[in-house]
Motif scaffolding. Structure first.
Motif, PDB file in Angstrom:
ATOM      1  N   PRO A  86       0.810  -1.221   0.000  1.00  0.00           N
ATOM      2  CA  PRO A  86       0.000   0.000   0.000  1.00  0.00           C
ATOM      3  C   PRO A  86       0.846   1.276   0.000  1.00  0.00           C
ATOM      4  N   LYS A  87       1.995   1.256   0.652  1.00  0.00           N
ATOM      5  CA  LYS A  87       2.878   2.431   0.661  1.00  0.00           C
ATOM      6  C   LYS A  87       3.318   2.787  -0.753  1.00  0.00           C
ATOM      7  N   THR A  88       3.671   1.782  -1.528  1.00  0.00           N
ATOM      8  CA  THR A  88       4.100   2.027  -2.901  1.00  0.00           C
ATOM      9  C   THR A  88       2.924   2.431  -3.783  1.00  0.00           C
ATOM     10  N   GLN A  89       1.788   1.792  -3.592  1.00  0.00           N
ATOM     11  CA  GLN A  89       0.596   2.161  -4.358  1.00  0.00           C
ATOM     12  C   GLN A  89       0.241   3.635  -4.149  1.00  0.00           C
ATOM     13  N   SER A  90       0.473   4.131  -2.927  1.00  0.00           N
ATOM     14  CA  SER A  90       0.101   5.510  -2.603  1.00  0.00           C
ATOM     15  C   SER A  90       0.918   6.530  -3.387  1.00  0.00           C
ATOM     16  N   ALA A  91       2.031   6.098  -4.007  1.00  0.00           N
ATOM     17  CA  ALA A  91       2.824   7.018  -4.809  1.00  0.00           C
ATOM     18  C   ALA A  91       2.043   7.538  -6.008  1.00  0.00           C
ATOM     19  N   LEU A  92       0.977   6.834  -6.380  1.00  0.00           N
ATOM     20  CA  LEU A  92       0.169   7.256  -7.528  1.00  0.00           C
ATOM     21  C   LEU A  92      -0.950   8.222  -7.160  1.00  0.00           C
ATOM     22  N   LEU A  93      -1.219   8.398  -5.867  1.00  0.00           N
ATOM     23  CA  LEU A  93      -2.389   9.175  -5.463  1.00  0.00           C
ATOM     24  C   LEU A  93      -2.335  10.607  -5.985  1.00  0.00           C
ATOM     25  N   GLU A  94      -1.233  11.284  -5.744  1.00  0.00           N
ATOM     26  CA  GLU A  94      -1.138  12.686  -6.148  1.00  0.00           C
ATOM     27  C   GLU A  94      -1.163  12.840  -7.658  1.00  0.00           C
ATOM     28  N   CYS A  95      -0.413  12.003  -8.365  1.00  0.00           N
ATOM     29  CA  CYS A  95      -0.337  12.193  -9.810  1.00  0.00           C
ATOM     30  C   CYS A  95      -1.659  11.861 -10.492  1.00  0.00           C
ATOM     31  N   MET A  96      -2.409  10.896  -9.972  1.00  0.00           N
ATOM     32  CA  MET A  96      -3.676  10.537 -10.598  1.00  0.00           C
ATOM     33  C   MET A  96      -4.744  11.593 -10.385  1.00  0.00           C
ATOM     34  N   GLU A  97      -4.717  12.276  -9.252  1.00  0.00           N
ATOM     35  CA  GLU A  97      -5.740  13.272  -8.959  1.00  0.00           C
ATOM     36  C   GLU A  97      -5.338  14.672  -9.402  1.00  0.00           C
ATOM     37  N   GLU A  98      -4.076  15.051  -9.170  1.00  0.00           N
ATOM     38  CA  GLU A  98      -3.653  16.432  -9.400  1.00  0.00           C
ATOM     39  C   GLU A  98      -2.703  16.574 -10.579  1.00  0.00           C
ATOM     40  N   GLN A  99      -2.344  15.482 -11.204  1.00  0.00           N
ATOM     41  CA  GLN A  99      -1.453  15.475 -12.363  1.00  0.00           C
ATOM     42  C   GLN A  99      -0.138  16.181 -12.045  1.00  0.00           C
ATOM     43  N   GLN A 100       0.412  15.842 -10.894  1.00  0.00           N
ATOM     44  CA  GLN A 100       1.694  16.393 -10.479  1.00  0.00           C
ATOM     45  C   GLN A 100       2.348  15.441  -9.491  1.00  0.00           C
ATOM     46  N   VAL A 101       3.639  15.629  -9.286  1.00  0.00           N
ATOM     47  CA  VAL A 101       4.408  14.815  -8.358  1.00  0.00           C
ATOM     48  C   VAL A 101       5.217  15.753  -7.474  1.00  0.00           C
ATOM     49  N   THR A 102       5.179  15.533  -6.175  1.00  0.00           N
ATOM     50  CA  THR A 102       5.956  16.337  -5.240  1.00  0.00           C
ATOM     51  C   THR A 102       7.043  15.464  -4.622  1.00  0.00           C
ATOM     52  N   VAL A 103       8.295  15.857  -4.847  1.00  0.00           N
ATOM     53  CA  VAL A 103       9.447  15.134  -4.319  1.00  0.00           C
ATOM     54  C   VAL A 103      10.373  16.137  -3.632  1.00  0.00           C
ATOM     55  N   ASP A 104      10.722  15.856  -2.375  1.00  0.00           N
ATOM     56  CA  ASP A 104      11.609  16.736  -1.602  1.00  0.00           C
ATOM     57  C   ASP A 104      11.108  18.172  -1.588  1.00  0.00           C
ATOM     58  N   GLY A 105       9.810  18.331  -1.461  1.00  0.00           N
ATOM     59  CA  GLY A 105       9.225  19.660  -1.340  1.00  0.00           C
ATOM     60  C   GLY A 105       9.057  20.409  -2.646  1.00  0.00           C
TER      61      GLY A 105
END
Length: 334
Positions: free
Chosen positions: A127-146
Motif C-alpha cells: 500500500p505504501k508504494t501504491q500511494s505514490a500514484l495518489l497525487e499524480c492521478m488526482e492532481e497530475q503532479q508529483v511532489t518530491v523533496d518539497g
C-alpha cells in the motif's frame, strides 16, 4: 499511420474527424483483443474522458495486452511499471540525485512522467508504494523533496490487477480505487475467438502490427471535442440521484463519492461522442453506472436486498439503484 493536425491542440474536431479517429482506434485495438469489443470501448471511453482505468481479472486473459494496445494506438510517451513487493515509491515518481560536480541535487523523473502509464499487477506492491500514484492521478503532479513537478496532458494510468483472493496480492486502498474512473473485467474468450487467437499468435504478436492512429495533438483535440458534449440539467440531476442513492442504501457501508459523480458525467460525454452524438442521454448514464461506481463501494457484512435476498456483489446494488431511479425525459437541449 499517425494522424497529425495543424490546428491548435485544444480545438475541437468536426464530427467526421472525431468519428474517423475513434473508429480507427477501435479497429486497431479489436485486432489485438479478439471478441472483446466492450472492453475496448470502455478503455477508449476512459482515455477520452481524461480518467484512469483499472483492469481486474484472472491471469492470462489479456489485461496487459489491452493496456498495451491502447498505448500503441497513440503516438505518445508510454512507460510501464511492473509492480512487485519490493518496489519503492521513488521507483515510480523519481528521486533527487546529488551531483557532486555541481554541488546540487537534480531531480531524475520516474516512469510516471509519461502520457500513458501502464501499471502491471498494481496490487502486488505494498500500500505504501501504491500511494505514490495518489497525487499524480488526482492532481497530475508529483511532489518530491518539497518540489512539485507537473505531468504533461493528456495523462492516463492503466493499471491491471489480479483478484484479491489470489496469492501475493494487497487490497487497493479506498482512496486509490476512487481515483480510477472505471474498473472493467475482460473475461475468458468464447471458443471461436480463442481458436482465432491460437491461429493468429502462431505468426507473432498482433501488437507488432498496430500502428499509431492519433498523435498527442490529435488526442487533445478528441478530448476537447468530448468536453463540448452537452449534458442537460435533467441528466445531471439523474446522475446525482443515482450516486446519492448509493450513500443511503442499507446494503452499502461505503457509497460513491462526489468524485464519482463528476467522472460518471465525463465518461457519459465520451460515450455519447463515440456514438456520434453531441449530447448525453440517460442511457449513457445507465450503461456506465456499474463500470464507474461499483469498485468504489463496500458492502456491509451479509448485505441484503430490500426483499430480503442476499447481495452477492456491489454490481447488483448498482443495477437495482439504477432501475429504481426515475429516468428524465431525454432531450438534446433543455
Amino acid at each position: 499511420m499517425t494522424t497529425t493536425s495543424a490546428a491548435t491542440p485544444d480545438s475541437a474536431l468536426s464530427a467526421e474527424e472525431f468519428a474517423e479517429l475513434g473508429a480507427g482506434i477501435r479497429r486497431a485495438m479489436n485486432s489485438v483483443l479478439d471478441g472483446k469489443p466492450d472492453a475496448v470501448d470502455a478503455a477508449l471511453t476512459v482515455l477520452l474522458a481524461e480518467g484512469h482505468l483499472l483492469i481486474e481479472d484472472v491471469p492470462g486473459v489479456g489485461k496487459t495486452m489491452l493496456a498495451r494496445a491502447l498505448a500503441r494506438c497513440v503516438d505518445a510517451t508510454v512507460s510501464r511499471i511492473q509492480f512487485t513487493p519490493d518496489l519503492l515509491p521513488a521507483d515510480i515518481t523519481g528521486v533527487s540525485v546529488f551531483r557532486q560536480q555541481l554541488g546540487t541535487f537534480e531531480f531524475t523523473p520516474g516512469p510516471v512522467f509519461a502520457h500513458i502509464v501502464i501499471g502491471d499487477e498494481i496490487n502486488r506492491a505494498s500500500p505504501k508504494t501504491q500511494s505514490a500514484l495518489l497525487e499524480c492521478m488526482e492532481e497530475q503532479q508529483v511532489t518530491v523533496d518539497g518540489r512539485t513537478h507537473h505531468l504533461e496532458s493528456p495523462f492516463l494510468v492503466v493499471a491491471t490487477q489480479n483478484p484479491i483472493e489470489m496469492e501475493g496480492t494487497y487490497a487497493l486502498p479506498e482512496a486509490q480505487r476512487d481515483r480510477f474512473m472505471a474498473r472493467i473485467s475482460i473475461g475468458y474468450p468464447d471458443a471461436e475467438s480463442e481458436a482465432l487467437m491460437v491461429r493468429d499468435r502462431e505468426h507473432g504478436s498482433p501488437l507488432d502490427r498496430v500502428e499509431p492512429v492519433v498523435d498527442v495533438a490529435g488526442l487533445r483535440r478528441m478530448i476537447a471535442t468530448v468536453r463540448e458534449v452537452y449534458v442537460s440539467p435533467a441528466v445531471e440531476r439523474y446522475a446525482v440521484a443515482i450516486v446519492q442513492a448509493t450513500r443511503d442504501d442499507s446494503a452499502l457501508r461505503l457509497g460513491a463519492s462526489p468524485r464519482s459523480t463528476l467522472q460518471l458525467v465525463r465518461a457519459s460525454r465520451a460515450r455519447a461522442a463515440l456514438d456520434g452524438r453531441d449530447f448525453v442521454l440517460p442511457d449513457d448514464i445507465d450503461a456506465l453506472a456499474t463500470t464507474v461506481l461499483s469498485h468504489r463501494m463496500v458492502l456491509v457484512p451479509r448485505a441484503q436486498h430490500p426483499d430480503g435476498s442476499a447481495v452477492r456483489s456491489v454490481d447488483e446494488v448498482v443495477d437495482r439503484i439504477v432501475a429504481a431511479t426515475p429516468v428524465p425525459v431525454p432531450t438534446a437541449r433543455d
